[in-house]
Design an enzyme around this catalytic site. Structure first.
Site: not given
Length: 282
Positions: A30, A34, A37, A148, A150-151, A185, A188
């Site tokens: 989106m 950083h 990504h 990632g 993270k999600d 990271m 947001r």
């Protein structure tokens, strides 16, 4: 690097690669890119002949209009980072381009996995994620797609969707990239100042404490209590949830005896900015 803004352009740009049977990699984002990504992009560049990065702030996955409005956007910087990293193509459609066929009205139901954690606190979120990722898969038709860790719940939903809808796509999970203080990271994070970022890092530190307690034999309840007590010492952190879950199904566990991969998943607000994180325990 080719910049493509229409679905037709995107499909035409990939025709020659399909003719050559070249491997196509997709990195859906989106924007507000950083290092996290770029780690996805790096994996795709290593494993495919051509890599497409999509940048699209998907409106139908936001249940909070204010969050959508405030989501960071910097197309110029994103393009510079992608070009420097060696990205082949970037797909940057508008909302009208993606949803001109009224497909924004389509709903997807992932069952119990969307009734816990992120699904519980963000109703409709995973339906929106499923619709947009399905559309990107159909537009790009990649051989491999990179997401990632993270999600983590999103990753579980996408894997479920790929299997259920028979997408001939390999889904690759890429480990979390962290800032020096441990904060995961995230785009947001750009909404946080330096002091707030330091505060946000306490969420990760509390998860490390919970993991350590679990590994030392504490019950989940006791381990979670230690973590929440650490967070409670900082008035600027508002914990939304912290749970031990099956990393594939997101089922909340009451013990650590499962032989499956288990992860601590958490979400919190720091100065009104919502952050999420997770940490594997085994």
């Amino acid at each position: 690097m080719k910049v493509l803004r229409s679905i037709l352009e995107m499909r035409q740009a990939l025709q020659s690669y399909r003719t050559d049977s070249s491997s196509i990699g997709l990195v859906p984002t989106m924007g507000a890119l950083h290092e996290g990504h770029l780690s996805l992009l790096s994996q795709s560049l290593q494993n495919n002949q051509v890599t497409v990065c999509s940048i699209f702030v998907n409106p139908i996955q936001f249940n909070n209009p204010e969050d959508l409005k405030k989501y960071p956007r910097d197309e110029k910087k994103d393009f510079e980072l992608l070009e420097k990293a060696g990205c082949d193509m970037v797909f940057v459609p508008s909302s009208h381009e993606m949803y001109q066929d009224d497909s924004a009205a389509i709903k997807m139901n992932f069952g119990e996995i969307e009734n816990v954690l992120e699904g519980k606190f963000r109703p409709g979120h995973f339906s929106g994620v499923g619709v947009v990722v399905s559309k990107l898969f159909n537009i790009v038709q990649p051989d491999k797609a990179y997401f990632g860790q993270k999600d983590l719940q999103q990753l579980a939903v996408i894997k479920q969707m790929v299997k259920a809808l028979n997408f001939p796509i390999e889904v690759h999970a890429v480990p979390i990239m962290r800032e020096d203080n441990g904060l995961a990271m995230s785009s947001r994070n750009q909404r946080l100042n330096e002091e707030e970022r330091e505060t946000a890092s306490v969420l990760y530190k509390s998860m490390l404490l919970m993991k350590s307690a679990l590994n030392e034999g504490s019950s989940i309840e006791t381990a979670k209590q230690k973590a929440t007590e650490m967070l409670a010492k900082n008035n600027n952190i508002d914990l939304e949830y912290m749970e031990l879950v099956d990393a594939d199904t997101m089922e909340i566990f009451e013990n650590t005896t499962s032989k499956n991969a288990l992860s601590i998943c958490a979400a919190a607000y720091i100065s009104g900015v919502r952050i999420i994180d997770n940490l594997y325990i085994h």
